[in-house]
Design a protein around this motif. Structure first.
Motif, short mmCIF file in Angstrom:
data_model
loop_
_atom_site.label_atom_id
_atom_site.label_comp_id
_atom_site.label_asym_id
_atom_site.label_seq_id
_atom_site.Cartn_x
_atom_site.Cartn_y
_atom_site.Cartn_z
N ARG A 92 2.00 -2.62 1.73
CA ARG A 92 1.28 -2.09 0.56
C ARG A 92 1.61 -2.85 -0.73
NH1 ARG A 92 -2.79 -0.23 2.46
NH2 ARG A 92 -3.32 0.87 0.55
N CYS B 107 5.07 -4.55 -19.11
CA CYS B 107 5.08 -5.76 -18.26
C CYS B 107 4.38 -6.94 -18.92
CB CYS B 107 4.45 -5.44 -16.91
SG CYS B 107 5.12 -3.96 -16.17
N MET C 240 3.61 7.20 -12.63
CA MET C 240 2.51 6.24 -12.54
C MET C 240 1.39 6.75 -11.66
SD MET C 240 2.76 2.26 -11.47
CE MET C 240 3.12 2.57 -9.76
N GLY D 255 -0.74 5.02 -9.53
CA GLY D 255 -0.79 3.67 -8.96
C GLY D 255 -2.20 3.15 -8.75
N LYS D 256 -3.10 4.03 -8.32
CA LYS D 256 -4.46 3.59 -8.01
C LYS D 256 -5.20 3.11 -9.26
CE LYS D 256 -5.65 5.86 -3.70
NZ LYS D 256 -4.98 4.78 -2.99
N HIS E 30 1.98 -11.31 -13.29
CA HIS E 30 3.02 -10.29 -13.21
C HIS E 30 3.13 -9.84 -11.75
CE1 HIS E 30 5.35 -6.78 -13.70
NE2 HIS E 30 4.35 -5.93 -13.62
N ASN F 92 9.14 -5.61 -8.78
CA ASN F 92 8.48 -5.65 -10.08
C ASN F 92 9.56 -5.53 -11.16
OD1 ASN F 92 7.19 -4.99 -12.47
ND2 ASN F 92 5.79 -3.50 -11.55
N ARG G 1 9.27 8.47 -4.16
CA ARG G 1 8.99 7.28 -3.34
C ARG G 1 7.77 6.50 -3.84
NH1 ARG G 1 6.18 9.21 2.36
NH2 ARG G 1 4.34 10.16 1.44
N ASN G 2 6.91 7.17 -4.64
CA ASN G 2 5.73 6.47 -5.19
C ASN G 2 6.12 5.36 -6.15
OD1 ASN G 2 3.37 8.03 -4.15
ND2 ASN G 2 4.56 9.69 -5.07
N ARG H 176 -1.08 -7.38 -3.23
CA ARG H 176 -2.51 -7.07 -2.99
C ARG H 176 -3.30 -7.15 -4.29
NH1 ARG H 176 -3.80 -1.95 -1.18
NH2 ARG H 176 -1.82 -1.16 -1.96
N ALA I 16 3.57 -7.35 -9.62
CA ALA I 16 3.59 -5.91 -9.36
C ALA I 16 3.20 -5.56 -7.94
CB ALA I 16 2.66 -5.18 -10.33
N ASN I 17 2.35 -6.40 -7.34
CA ASN I 17 1.87 -6.07 -6.00
C ASN I 17 1.10 -7.27 -5.46
OD1 ASN I 17 0.32 -5.05 -3.79
ND2 ASN I 17 0.53 -2.98 -4.59
N THR J 129 10.50 6.65 3.29
CA THR J 129 9.67 5.45 3.27
C THR J 129 10.13 4.53 4.40
OG1 THR J 129 8.79 3.72 1.83
CG2 THR J 129 11.14 4.14 1.63
N TRP K 27 5.65 0.18 5.37
CA TRP K 27 4.79 0.68 4.28
C TRP K 27 4.99 -0.17 3.03
CZ3 TRP K 27 4.29 2.10 -0.70
CH2 TRP K 27 3.13 2.79 -1.06
O1 UT7 Z 1 4.00 -3.10 -13.50
C1 UT7 Z 1 2.72 -2.56 -13.59
C2 UT7 Z 1 2.62 -1.21 -13.06
N1 UT7 Z 1 2.52 -0.99 -11.66
C3 UT7 Z 1 1.57 -1.46 -10.83
O2 UT7 Z 1 0.91 -2.43 -11.06
C4 UT7 Z 1 1.34 -0.72 -9.56
C5 UT7 Z 1 -0.12 -0.67 -9.19
N2 UT7 Z 1 -0.36 0.16 -8.02
C6 UT7 Z 1 0.07 -0.17 -6.81
O3 UT7 Z 1 0.69 -1.20 -6.60
C7 UT7 Z 1 -0.26 0.75 -5.65
O4 UT7 Z 1 -1.18 1.72 -6.08
C8 UT7 Z 1 1.00 1.44 -5.03
C9 UT7 Z 1 1.82 0.42 -4.28
C10 UT7 Z 1 1.83 2.08 -6.12
C11 UT7 Z 1 0.56 2.53 -4.06
O5 UT7 Z 1 -0.27 1.98 -3.06
P1 UT7 Z 1 -1.60 2.73 -2.62
O6 UT7 Z 1 -2.19 1.95 -1.54
O7 UT7 Z 1 -2.41 2.93 -3.88
O8 UT7 Z 1 -1.02 4.07 -2.03
P2 UT7 Z 1 -1.30 5.58 -2.47
O9 UT7 Z 1 -0.66 5.86 -3.78
O10 UT7 Z 1 -2.77 5.84 -2.34
O11 UT7 Z 1 -0.57 6.36 -1.33
C12 UT7 Z 1 -1.04 6.31 0.00
C13 UT7 Z 1 -0.12 7.14 0.86
C14 UT7 Z 1 0.13 8.53 0.30
O12 UT7 Z 1 0.23 9.42 1.38
P3 UT7 Z 1 -0.97 10.41 1.74
O13 UT7 Z 1 -1.19 11.21 0.49
O14 UT7 Z 1 -2.12 9.52 2.07
O15 UT7 Z 1 -0.43 11.19 2.89
C15 UT7 Z 1 1.48 8.41 -0.36
O16 UT7 Z 1 2.16 9.62 -0.40
O17 UT7 Z 1 1.17 6.50 0.93
C16 UT7 Z 1 2.17 7.44 0.56
N3 UT7 Z 1 3.27 6.74 -0.06
C17 UT7 Z 1 4.29 6.22 0.62
N4 UT7 Z 1 4.58 6.21 1.94
C18 UT7 Z 1 5.71 5.60 2.31
C19 UT7 Z 1 3.43 6.48 -1.38
N5 UT7 Z 1 4.57 5.81 -1.56
C20 UT7 Z 1 5.12 5.63 -0.33
C21 UT7 Z 1 6.29 5.01 0.12
N6 UT7 Z 1 6.54 5.00 1.44
N7 UT7 Z 1 7.17 4.40 -0.72
#
Ligand code: UT7
Length: 327
Positions: free
Chosen positions: A37, A112, A214, A216-217, A251, A281, A151-152, A256, A253-254, A29, A33
Protein backbone atom coordinates in the motif's frame (compact mmCIF):
# COMPACT_ATOMS: atom_id res chain seq x y z
CA UNK A 1 18.05 40.04 -10.27
CA UNK A 2 20.93 37.56 -10.00
CA UNK A 3 20.82 33.77 -10.07
CA UNK A 4 20.94 31.18 -7.30
CA UNK A 5 22.13 27.58 -7.32
CA UNK A 6 22.47 24.60 -4.97
CA UNK A 7 26.13 24.15 -4.00
CA UNK A 8 25.77 21.40 -1.38
CA UNK A 9 23.35 18.77 -0.09
CA UNK A 10 23.49 16.77 3.13
CA UNK A 11 21.35 14.45 5.20
CA UNK A 12 21.31 12.79 8.58
CA UNK A 13 19.23 9.88 9.84
CA UNK A 14 19.12 8.28 13.26
CA UNK A 15 20.73 4.81 13.38
CA UNK A 16 17.71 2.94 14.74
CA UNK A 17 16.01 1.00 11.92
CA UNK A 18 12.36 0.04 12.48
CA UNK A 19 11.05 -2.62 10.10
CA UNK A 20 7.49 -3.41 9.06
CA UNK A 21 7.86 -6.66 11.00
CA UNK A 22 8.64 -4.72 14.16
CA UNK A 23 5.59 -2.49 13.67
CA UNK A 24 3.42 -5.60 13.35
CA UNK A 25 4.35 -6.37 16.96
CA UNK A 26 2.88 -3.07 18.22
CA UNK A 27 -0.22 -2.54 16.01
CA UNK A 28 -2.37 -4.86 13.93
CA UNK A 29 -0.54 -4.65 10.62
CA UNK A 30 1.85 -6.67 8.50
CA UNK A 31 4.72 -6.27 6.05
CA UNK A 32 2.54 -7.22 3.10
CA UNK A 33 -0.04 -4.46 3.74
CA UNK A 34 2.54 -1.76 4.42
CA UNK A 35 4.83 -2.55 1.51
CA UNK A 36 2.10 -3.01 -1.11
CA UNK A 37 0.00 0.00 0.00
CA UNK A 38 2.93 2.41 0.58
CA UNK A 39 6.24 1.04 -0.79
CA UNK A 40 7.72 1.29 2.72
CA UNK A 41 9.83 -1.46 4.29
CA UNK A 42 11.66 0.34 7.07
CA UNK A 43 12.15 3.77 8.59
CA UNK A 44 14.46 5.37 11.19
CA UNK A 45 13.10 6.28 14.61
CA UNK A 46 15.19 8.28 17.05
CA UNK A 47 16.22 6.76 20.36
CA UNK A 48 17.23 10.11 21.85
CA UNK A 49 18.28 12.66 19.24
CA UNK A 50 15.75 15.47 18.80
CA UNK A 51 14.88 17.70 15.84
CA UNK A 52 17.77 20.11 16.37
CA UNK A 53 20.30 17.28 16.71
CA UNK A 54 19.26 15.86 13.34
CA UNK A 55 19.23 19.33 11.75
CA UNK A 56 22.74 20.12 13.01
CA UNK A 57 24.23 16.92 11.55
CA UNK A 58 22.47 17.39 8.19
CA UNK A 59 23.68 21.01 8.10
CA UNK A 60 27.28 20.01 8.85
CA UNK A 61 27.20 17.41 6.08
CA UNK A 62 25.75 19.90 3.57
CA UNK A 63 28.37 22.54 4.48
CA UNK A 64 31.14 19.97 4.14
CA UNK A 65 29.81 18.87 0.74
CA UNK A 66 29.53 22.52 -0.36
CA UNK A 67 33.11 23.14 0.78
CA UNK A 68 32.23 26.26 2.77
CA UNK A 69 32.41 27.23 6.44
CA UNK A 70 29.44 27.96 8.70
CA UNK A 71 30.61 31.59 9.06
CA UNK A 72 29.86 32.16 5.38
CA UNK A 73 26.14 31.46 5.84
CA UNK A 74 23.92 34.60 5.86
CA UNK A 75 20.59 32.94 6.67
CA UNK A 76 19.40 29.64 8.14
CA UNK A 77 15.84 28.46 7.50
CA UNK A 78 14.60 25.32 9.25
CA UNK A 79 11.40 23.78 7.91
CA UNK A 80 9.80 21.58 10.56
CA UNK A 81 6.46 20.52 11.98
CA UNK A 82 8.07 18.77 14.94
CA UNK A 83 10.27 21.38 16.68
CA UNK A 84 11.85 20.58 20.03
CA UNK A 85 11.06 24.09 21.27
CA UNK A 86 9.04 27.09 20.14
CA UNK A 87 11.56 29.48 21.64
CA UNK A 88 14.31 29.44 20.59
CA UNK A 89 13.44 28.28 17.09
CA UNK A 90 15.35 25.35 15.56
CA UNK A 91 17.24 27.64 13.19
CA UNK A 92 18.71 29.65 16.11
CA UNK A 93 19.73 26.44 17.86
CA UNK A 94 21.41 25.22 14.67
CA UNK A 95 23.08 28.61 14.21
CA UNK A 96 24.68 28.32 17.64
CA UNK A 97 25.70 24.67 17.33
CA UNK A 98 27.35 24.92 13.92
CA UNK A 99 28.89 28.36 14.65
CA UNK A 100 27.08 30.25 11.87
CA UNK A 101 27.69 33.50 13.74
CA UNK A 102 26.83 35.73 10.77
CA UNK A 103 23.49 34.14 9.96
CA UNK A 104 19.95 35.35 10.56
CA UNK A 105 17.74 32.41 11.50
CA UNK A 106 14.07 31.44 11.50
CA UNK A 107 11.78 28.42 11.20
CA UNK A 108 8.92 27.85 8.82
CA UNK A 109 5.98 25.48 9.00
CA UNK A 110 4.67 24.16 5.70
CA UNK A 111 4.64 20.45 6.60
CA UNK A 112 6.04 18.18 3.87
CA UNK A 113 6.37 21.10 1.42
CA UNK A 114 8.63 22.96 3.87
CA UNK A 115 11.97 22.37 2.13
CA UNK A 116 10.62 23.78 -1.16
CA UNK A 117 9.08 26.77 0.64
CA UNK A 118 12.52 27.34 2.23
CA UNK A 119 14.25 26.95 -1.12
CA UNK A 120 11.94 29.56 -2.63
CA UNK A 121 12.54 32.02 0.20
CA UNK A 122 16.30 31.43 0.14
CA UNK A 123 16.45 31.83 -3.63
CA UNK A 124 14.59 35.15 -3.41
CA UNK A 125 16.92 36.52 -0.72
CA UNK A 126 19.89 35.59 -2.91
CA UNK A 127 18.45 36.84 -6.20
CA UNK A 128 17.47 40.17 -4.58
CA UNK A 129 21.12 40.62 -3.56
CA UNK A 130 20.42 40.71 0.21
CA UNK A 131 22.23 37.45 1.00
CA UNK A 132 24.93 35.39 -0.72
CA UNK A 133 24.56 32.01 0.99
CA UNK A 134 21.51 30.42 2.61
CA UNK A 135 21.21 27.11 4.46
CA UNK A 136 17.79 25.48 4.11
CA UNK A 137 17.11 22.53 6.41
CA UNK A 138 14.16 20.13 6.70
CA UNK A 139 14.26 18.30 10.02
CA UNK A 140 11.61 16.11 11.61
CA UNK A 141 11.19 13.89 14.62
CA UNK A 142 7.70 12.83 13.63
CA UNK A 143 7.83 9.94 16.08
CA UNK A 144 6.98 12.55 18.77
CA UNK A 145 3.65 13.42 17.15
CA UNK A 146 2.67 10.01 15.81
CA UNK A 147 -0.04 8.09 17.67
CA UNK A 148 1.70 4.73 18.10
CA UNK A 149 -1.66 3.02 18.59
CA UNK A 150 -3.07 4.22 15.22
CA UNK A 151 -2.11 1.80 12.44
CA UNK A 152 -3.48 4.22 9.81
CA UNK A 153 -0.62 6.62 10.45
CA UNK A 154 2.10 5.14 12.65
CA UNK A 155 3.44 2.87 9.90
CA UNK A 156 3.98 5.77 7.51
CA UNK A 157 6.36 8.20 9.16
CA UNK A 158 10.08 8.30 9.95
CA UNK A 159 12.58 10.67 11.56
CA UNK A 160 15.34 12.38 9.57
CA UNK A 161 16.84 15.61 8.31
CA UNK A 162 18.29 17.06 5.14
CA UNK A 163 19.93 20.35 4.21
CA UNK A 164 20.62 22.37 1.07
CA UNK A 165 23.24 25.11 0.75
CA UNK A 166 22.18 27.65 -1.84
CA UNK A 167 24.40 30.43 -3.11
CA UNK A 168 24.53 33.28 -5.57
CA UNK A 169 25.48 32.18 -9.07
CA UNK A 170 27.06 33.97 -11.98
CA UNK A 171 26.76 31.20 -14.55
CA UNK A 172 23.84 28.85 -13.95
CA UNK A 173 20.23 29.79 -13.13
CA UNK A 174 20.17 26.75 -10.85
CA UNK A 175 16.76 27.14 -9.20
CA UNK A 176 14.13 27.88 -11.84
CA UNK A 177 10.37 27.88 -11.81
CA UNK A 178 9.79 27.57 -8.11
CA UNK A 179 6.11 27.39 -7.26
CA UNK A 180 4.53 27.24 -3.83
CA UNK A 181 0.85 27.11 -2.97
CA UNK A 182 -1.73 26.25 -0.34
CA UNK A 183 -5.39 25.31 0.05
CA UNK A 184 -6.42 25.90 3.66
CA UNK A 185 -9.93 24.62 2.97
CA UNK A 186 -8.49 21.09 2.85
CA UNK A 187 -6.44 21.55 6.04
CA UNK A 188 -8.82 19.30 7.98
CA UNK A 189 -7.52 16.23 6.10
CA UNK A 190 -4.16 16.26 7.93
CA UNK A 191 -3.98 17.74 11.39
CA UNK A 192 -1.95 17.90 14.59
CA UNK A 193 -2.72 20.44 17.33
CA UNK A 194 0.05 22.45 18.98
CA UNK A 195 -0.63 24.20 22.28
CA UNK A 196 -3.92 24.08 24.13
CA UNK A 197 -5.73 27.39 24.59
CA UNK A 198 -5.45 27.75 28.35
CA UNK A 199 -4.97 30.95 30.30
CA UNK A 200 -6.36 32.83 33.28
CA UNK A 201 -9.70 33.22 31.42
CA UNK A 202 -9.91 29.92 29.53
CA UNK A 203 -9.73 26.46 30.99
CA UNK A 204 -12.27 24.25 29.27
CA UNK A 205 -12.45 20.50 28.83
CA UNK A 206 -12.49 20.61 25.03
CA UNK A 207 -10.90 17.53 23.54
CA UNK A 208 -7.29 18.18 22.71
CA UNK A 209 -5.28 16.04 20.32
CA UNK A 210 -1.61 16.72 19.61
CA UNK A 211 -1.02 13.66 17.42
CA UNK A 212 -1.11 13.36 13.63
CA UNK A 213 -4.60 12.58 12.24
CA UNK A 214 -5.06 11.99 8.55
CA UNK A 215 -7.71 11.27 5.96
CA UNK A 216 -5.35 9.22 3.79
CA UNK A 217 -7.67 8.89 0.81
CA UNK A 218 -8.21 12.66 0.46
CA UNK A 219 -4.49 13.37 0.77
CA UNK A 220 -3.76 10.65 -1.78
CA UNK A 221 -6.11 12.21 -4.39
CA UNK A 222 -4.79 15.69 -3.72
CA UNK A 223 -1.17 14.50 -3.98
CA UNK A 224 -1.55 12.69 -7.31
CA UNK A 225 -3.23 15.72 -8.89
CA UNK A 226 -0.93 18.39 -7.50
CA UNK A 227 2.26 16.49 -8.36
CA UNK A 228 1.27 15.82 -11.95
CA UNK A 229 -0.22 19.31 -12.47
CA UNK A 230 2.82 21.10 -11.06
CA UNK A 231 5.27 19.00 -13.08
CA UNK A 232 3.23 19.71 -16.24
CA UNK A 233 3.28 23.45 -15.40
CA UNK A 234 7.07 23.43 -14.97
CA UNK A 235 7.61 21.53 -18.23
CA UNK A 236 5.30 23.86 -20.16
CA UNK A 237 6.71 27.11 -18.89
CA UNK A 238 10.27 26.00 -19.68
CA UNK A 239 9.42 24.43 -23.06
CA UNK A 240 10.69 21.08 -21.82
CA UNK A 241 9.40 17.53 -22.03
CA UNK A 242 10.02 14.66 -19.65
CA UNK A 243 12.86 13.60 -22.01
CA UNK A 244 14.81 16.67 -20.83
CA UNK A 245 14.46 15.73 -17.14
CA UNK A 246 17.01 13.42 -15.53
CA UNK A 247 15.04 12.74 -12.34
CA UNK A 248 11.86 13.75 -10.61
CA UNK A 249 12.22 13.77 -6.83
CA UNK A 250 8.83 13.84 -5.12
CA UNK A 251 7.99 13.92 -1.45
CA UNK A 252 8.30 10.28 -0.38
CA UNK A 253 4.83 9.68 1.08
CA UNK A 254 3.71 6.67 -0.92
CA UNK A 255 5.10 4.84 -3.98
CA UNK A 256 1.56 4.51 -5.38
CA UNK A 257 1.08 8.30 -5.31
CA UNK A 258 4.25 8.69 -7.38
CA UNK A 259 3.30 5.87 -9.77
CA UNK A 260 -0.17 7.38 -10.37
CA UNK A 261 1.35 10.85 -10.93
CA UNK A 262 3.85 9.42 -13.44
CA UNK A 263 1.02 7.63 -15.23
CA UNK A 264 -1.05 10.82 -15.38
CA UNK A 265 1.93 12.51 -17.05
CA UNK A 266 2.54 9.58 -19.43
CA UNK A 267 6.06 9.56 -18.00
CA UNK A 268 8.48 6.72 -17.35
CA UNK A 269 8.17 5.97 -13.62
CA UNK A 270 11.87 4.98 -13.59
CA UNK A 271 12.72 8.71 -13.68
CA UNK A 272 10.89 9.15 -10.38
CA UNK A 273 13.37 8.48 -7.59
CA UNK A 274 11.99 6.56 -4.62
CA UNK A 275 13.54 5.71 -1.27
CA UNK A 276 10.49 5.44 1.00
CA UNK A 277 11.37 1.73 1.31
CA UNK A 278 14.35 2.76 3.48
CA UNK A 279 13.20 5.94 5.24
CA UNK A 280 9.38 6.12 5.16
CA UNK A 281 7.78 9.57 5.05
CA UNK A 282 10.14 12.08 6.71
CA UNK A 283 7.97 15.11 5.80
CA UNK A 284 10.06 18.23 5.14
CA UNK A 285 13.28 16.17 5.09
CA UNK A 286 12.31 13.63 2.42
CA UNK A 287 13.17 15.48 -0.81
CA UNK A 288 16.59 16.54 0.48
CA UNK A 289 17.36 13.02 1.75
CA UNK A 290 16.56 11.63 -1.71
CA UNK A 291 18.65 14.32 -3.44
CA UNK A 292 21.61 13.54 -1.20
CA UNK A 293 21.40 9.85 -2.06
CA UNK A 294 21.20 10.62 -5.77
CA UNK A 295 24.31 12.80 -5.52
CA UNK A 296 26.21 10.25 -3.40
CA UNK A 297 25.42 7.54 -5.95
CA UNK A 298 26.98 9.69 -8.69
CA UNK A 299 23.69 9.87 -10.59
CA UNK A 300 23.79 13.64 -11.29
CA UNK A 301 26.15 15.68 -13.49
CA UNK A 302 26.48 19.42 -13.90
CA UNK A 303 23.75 20.69 -16.22
CA UNK A 304 21.29 17.85 -15.49
CA UNK A 305 17.72 18.97 -14.88
CA UNK A 306 15.79 17.69 -11.88
CA UNK A 307 12.21 18.48 -10.90
CA UNK A 308 11.34 18.39 -7.20
CA UNK A 309 7.72 18.27 -6.03
CA UNK A 310 6.27 18.23 -2.53
CA UNK A 311 2.82 18.28 -0.92
CA UNK A 312 1.50 17.95 2.58
CA UNK A 313 -0.42 19.30 5.55
CA UNK A 314 -1.98 22.73 5.20
CA UNK A 315 -2.63 21.59 2.59
CA UNK A 316 0.49 22.95 0.93
CA UNK A 317 2.52 22.16 -2.14
CA UNK A 318 5.71 23.22 -3.84
CA UNK A 319 7.71 22.37 -6.92
CA UNK A 320 10.87 23.54 -8.67
CA UNK A 321 13.08 22.92 -11.66
CA UNK A 322 16.70 22.53 -10.56
CA UNK A 323 19.62 22.74 -12.96
CA UNK A 324 22.37 20.80 -11.24
CA UNK A 325 25.32 23.14 -10.71
CA UNK A 326 27.86 20.88 -9.00
CA UNK A 327 30.60 19.14 -11.07
O1 UT7 B 1 3.10 13.46 3.91
C1 UT7 B 1 1.87 13.71 3.30
C2 UT7 B 1 0.76 13.09 3.99
N1 UT7 B 1 0.46 11.72 3.80
C3 UT7 B 1 0.18 11.09 2.65
O2 UT7 B 1 0.52 11.51 1.57
C4 UT7 B 1 -0.59 9.82 2.71
C5 UT7 B 1 -1.58 9.70 1.59
N2 UT7 B 1 -2.42 8.52 1.72
C6 UT7 B 1 -1.94 7.28 1.63
O3 UT7 B 1 -0.76 7.06 1.39
C7 UT7 B 1 -2.90 6.12 1.75
O4 UT7 B 1 -4.22 6.62 1.75
C8 UT7 B 1 -2.65 5.25 3.02
C9 UT7 B 1 -1.37 4.46 2.87
C10 UT7 B 1 -2.57 6.14 4.26
C11 UT7 B 1 -3.82 4.28 3.21
O5 UT7 B 1 -3.96 3.47 2.07
P1 UT7 B 1 -5.41 3.20 1.47
O6 UT7 B 1 -5.23 2.30 0.33
O7 UT7 B 1 -6.03 4.55 1.20
O8 UT7 B 1 -6.09 2.42 2.65
P2 UT7 B 1 -7.41 2.77 3.48
O9 UT7 B 1 -7.16 3.93 4.37
O10 UT7 B 1 -8.55 2.86 2.51
O11 UT7 B 1 -7.59 1.46 4.31
C12 UT7 B 1 -7.91 0.24 3.69
C13 UT7 B 1 -8.00 -0.82 4.76
C14 UT7 B 1 -8.88 -0.43 5.93
O12 UT7 B 1 -9.55 -1.58 6.38
P3 UT7 B 1 -11.09 -1.82 6.04
O13 UT7 B 1 -11.79 -0.62 6.61
O14 UT7 B 1 -11.16 -1.88 4.56
O15 UT7 B 1 -11.39 -3.10 6.74
C15 UT7 B 1 -7.90 0.01 6.99
O16 UT7 B 1 -8.39 -0.16 8.28
O17 UT7 B 1 -6.69 -1.05 5.31
C16 UT7 B 1 -6.75 -0.93 6.73
N3 UT7 B 1 -5.48 -0.44 7.21
C17 UT7 B 1 -4.46 -1.23 7.54
N4 UT7 B 1 -4.33 -2.57 7.52
C18 UT7 B 1 -3.15 -3.08 7.91
C19 UT7 B 1 -5.13 0.86 7.41
N5 UT7 B 1 -3.87 0.90 7.87
C20 UT7 B 1 -3.44 -0.39 7.95
C21 UT7 B 1 -2.23 -0.97 8.36
N6 UT7 B 1 -2.12 -2.31 8.30
N7 UT7 B 1 -1.17 -0.23 8.78
Amino acid sequence: MGYAKIIGVGKYLPDNVVTNEYLSTIVETNDEWISTRTGMKERRITTGEDTTDLAVEAAKNALYNAGISAEEIDLIIVATTSPDSLIPCMACRVQEQIGAVNAAAFDLTAACSGLIYGLNIGKNFICSGQFKKVLVIGSEVLSKIVDWTDRNTCVLFGDGASALVIAESEDIDGIKSVHIGADGSKGKYLTCSALKLENIFVNDDKEYDNKIRMNGKEIFKFAVNIISDSIRQILDENNLSMDDIKYVVCHQANSRIIEFAAKRLNADVKKFYMDMDKFGNTSSASIGIALDDIVKDGMLNKGDKVIIAGFGGGLTWGSALIEWAIE
